[in-house]
Design an enzyme around this catalytic site. Structure first.
Site, PDB file in Angstrom:
ATOM      1  N   SER A 138     -29.060  -7.049  10.412  1.00 54.79           N
ATOM      2  CA  SER A 138     -30.221  -7.914  10.134  1.00 54.79           C
ATOM      3  C   SER A 138     -29.842  -9.325   9.714  1.00 54.79           C
ATOM      4  O   SER A 138     -30.735 -10.180   9.612  1.00 54.79           O
ATOM      5  CB  SER A 138     -31.107  -7.277   9.075  1.00 54.79           C
ATOM      6  OG  SER A 138     -31.743  -6.166   9.631  1.00 54.79           O
TER       7      SER A 138
ATOM      8  N   LYS B   6     -31.270 -11.800  12.000  1.00 53.53           N
ATOM      9  CA  LYS B   6     -32.714 -12.074  12.106  1.00 53.53           C
ATOM     10  C   LYS B   6     -33.104 -13.530  11.840  1.00 53.53           C
ATOM     11  O   LYS B   6     -33.955 -14.073  12.559  1.00 53.53           O
ATOM     12  CB  LYS B   6     -33.492 -11.131  11.173  1.00 53.53           C
ATOM     13  CG  LYS B   6     -33.468  -9.666  11.623  1.00 53.53           C
ATOM     14  CD  LYS B   6     -34.088  -8.759  10.570  1.00 53.53           C
ATOM     15  CE  LYS B   6     -34.107  -7.304  10.989  1.00 53.53           C
ATOM     16  NZ  LYS B   6     -34.565  -6.409   9.889  1.00 53.53           N
TER      17      LYS B   6
ATOM     18  N   TYR C 144     -32.903  -6.409  20.986  1.00 55.41           N
ATOM     19  CA  TYR C 144     -32.858  -6.345  19.521  1.00 55.41           C
ATOM     20  C   TYR C 144     -31.679  -5.488  19.052  1.00 55.41           C
ATOM     21  O   TYR C 144     -30.940  -5.886  18.140  1.00 55.41           O
ATOM     22  CB  TYR C 144     -34.196  -5.795  18.989  1.00 55.41           C
ATOM     23  CG  TYR C 144     -34.157  -5.492  17.507  1.00 55.41           C
ATOM     24  CD1 TYR C 144     -34.185  -6.516  16.563  1.00 55.41           C
ATOM     25  CD2 TYR C 144     -34.061  -4.178  17.048  1.00 55.41           C
ATOM     26  CE1 TYR C 144     -34.127  -6.235  15.202  1.00 55.41           C
ATOM     27  CE2 TYR C 144     -34.005  -3.891  15.691  1.00 55.41           C
ATOM     28  CZ  TYR C 144     -34.030  -4.924  14.772  1.00 55.41           C
ATOM     29  OH  TYR C 144     -33.954  -4.647  13.426  1.00 55.41           O
TER      30      TYR C 144
ATOM     31  N   TYR D 148     -35.258  -8.373   1.664  1.00 52.44           N
ATOM     32  CA  TYR D 148     -36.292  -7.325   1.702  1.00 52.44           C
ATOM     33  C   TYR D 148     -37.083  -7.297   0.393  1.00 52.44           C
ATOM     34  O   TYR D 148     -37.385  -8.361  -0.142  1.00 52.44           O
ATOM     35  CB  TYR D 148     -35.656  -5.967   2.018  1.00 52.44           C
ATOM     36  CG  TYR D 148     -35.010  -5.906   3.393  1.00 52.44           C
ATOM     37  CD1 TYR D 148     -35.584  -6.546   4.477  1.00 52.44           C
ATOM     38  CD2 TYR D 148     -33.834  -5.211   3.609  1.00 52.44           C
ATOM     39  CE1 TYR D 148     -35.011  -6.485   5.742  1.00 52.44           C
ATOM     40  CE2 TYR D 148     -33.252  -5.132   4.864  1.00 52.44           C
ATOM     41  CZ  TYR D 148     -33.848  -5.778   5.923  1.00 52.44           C
ATOM     42  OH  TYR D 148     -33.276  -5.718   7.160  1.00 52.44           O
TER      43      TYR D 148
ATOM     44  N   VAL E 109     -27.496  -4.148   7.342  1.00 49.51           N
ATOM     45  CA  VAL E 109     -27.035  -2.806   6.963  1.00 49.51           C
ATOM     46  C   VAL E 109     -25.575  -2.556   7.343  1.00 49.51           C
ATOM     47  O   VAL E 109     -25.000  -1.553   6.941  1.00 49.51           O
ATOM     48  CB  VAL E 109     -27.919  -1.669   7.525  1.00 49.51           C
ATOM     49  CG1 VAL E 109     -29.216  -1.545   6.764  1.00 49.51           C
ATOM     50  CG2 VAL E 109     -28.133  -1.790   9.000  1.00 49.51           C
TER      51      VAL E 109
HETATM   52  N1  GLU Z   1     -30.426  -2.564  13.222  1.00 46.52           N
HETATM   53  C1  GLU Z   1     -31.010  -2.223  11.947  1.00 46.52           C
HETATM   54  C2  GLU Z   1     -32.358  -1.574  12.171  1.00 46.52           C
HETATM   55  O1  GLU Z   1     -33.013  -1.903  13.138  1.00 46.52           O
HETATM   56  C3  GLU Z   1     -31.108  -3.454  11.111  1.00 46.52           C
HETATM   57  C4  GLU Z   1     -31.560  -3.206   9.687  1.00 46.52           C
HETATM   58  C5  GLU Z   1     -30.784  -4.048   8.671  1.00 46.52           C
HETATM   59  O2  GLU Z   1     -29.699  -4.543   8.963  1.00 46.52           O
HETATM   60  O3  GLU Z   1     -31.259  -4.181   7.531  1.00 46.52           O
HETATM   61  O4  GLU Z   1     -32.782  -0.749  11.403  1.00 46.52           O
END
Ligand code: GLU
Length: 293
Positions: free
Chosen positions: A72, A75, A197, A249, A267
């Protein structure tokens, strides 16, 4: 420890970084994300810190050269690409910018607008990826990777094993995409967008790369080492704003209180932070707090 200069100021920063690294090296709280099976294969004790200043000077300590998947932490940059392509208001029509209490992969949209709450949680990130143009899946991926290449200062590649693992287990992300599609919030190339994605999340980076990406945000979108522009200055302003409000988050408020810089977790264990006008900082540690996994 590696330090690229011998100026006293950097020596003292290098000493501080080495001390922080040594202090935290034996911190064993948190857990490695395992809902994407391939991520659980990482060494949980890896730990690196990277710092890159807006003038291009850099410092790194610990496992700063170890590759991991960006997850993420991609993002904010993809949100920036969507803003560049569709304008702030064009993207705001599809993705909100409100922090949320729910988990990052919650199956929830803003009931008043049908938009995902923000682009840092999975729903909003998938919607941002959906906005990326290109005639074919290959074309869209090539454009996305080219922007990360400018930000990192070298070609980047996808970890195909992590990608396959995400694709095989990404039912929540698939559910989110279908929910958004049912409200007309994403296009009908839903499967292609999901693959893009999952690939975007599976881009391989090091802690040093993340620090350069952070420094690029801190430097109004220009990579301070290569001097290549990744994103426009006005886009970076928007990107930093959503990182600030939503990047960590449902820990974002407390992060802001305690740490106070715009940042984004992944993550895979990476965190990218930017201190506008000063530089980027990144950490890599796969053990995650409950709010980040
Ligand atoms: N690829 C992970 C998902 O779609 C990313 C979540 C993250 O890195 O917090 O759940």
């Amino acid at each position: 420890m590696d330090s690229t200069t011998t100026e006293p100021a950097e020596q003292s920063l290098a000493t501080v970084l080495a001390e922080i690294h040594a202090d935290l090296l034996n911190e064993r709280s948190g857990e490695v994300a395992n809902y994407i099976p391939e991520l659980a294969r990482v060494d949980p004790d890896s730990f690196g810190i990277g710092v890159v200043a807006v003038d291009g000077r850099s410092l790194a300590v610990g496992d700063a050269e170890l590759p991991f998947t960006i997850q993420s932490a991609s993002k904010p940059f993809v949100y920036g690409m969507a803003v560049e392509e569709h304008s702030r208001d064009g993207v705001l029509a599809k993705i909100g910018v409100q922090p949320v209490e729910e988990a990052f992969n919650a199956i929830a949209l803003d009931e008043a607008t049908n938009r995902p709450f923000n682009p840092m949680i999975n729903a909003g990130a998938i919607a941002a990826t959906d906005l990326l143009g290109g005639d074919t899946a290959e074309d869209r991926l090539a454009r996305l990777l080219a922007v990360f290449e400018r930000g990192c200062g070298h070609p980047v590649e996808v970890d195909e094993q992590v990608f396959a693992s995400e694709r095989a287990t990404g039912e929540r992300d698939r559910a989110l995409a279908h929910l958004m599609r049912s409200f007309g919030m994403i296009s009908d190339r839903l499967e292609e967008t999901l693959e893009l994605y999952f690939r975007q999340c599976s881009i391989k980076v090091t802690c040093r790369d993340l620090a350069v990406l952070g420094a690029t945000l801190a430097n109004q979108g220009v990579n301070p080492i290569t001097r290549q522009r990744m994103l426009s200055a006005s886009t970076v302003r928007d990107v930093l704003s959503v990182m600030h409000a939503c990047g960590m988050y449902n820990f974002s408020g407390e992060w802001d209180l305690r740490i106070g810089i715009p940042a984004k977790s992944g993550v895979g264990g990476g965190i990218v932070g930017a201190i506008p006008g000063l530089g980027g900082i990144a950490t890599f540690s796969p053990r995650l707090d409950a709010s980040l996994r």
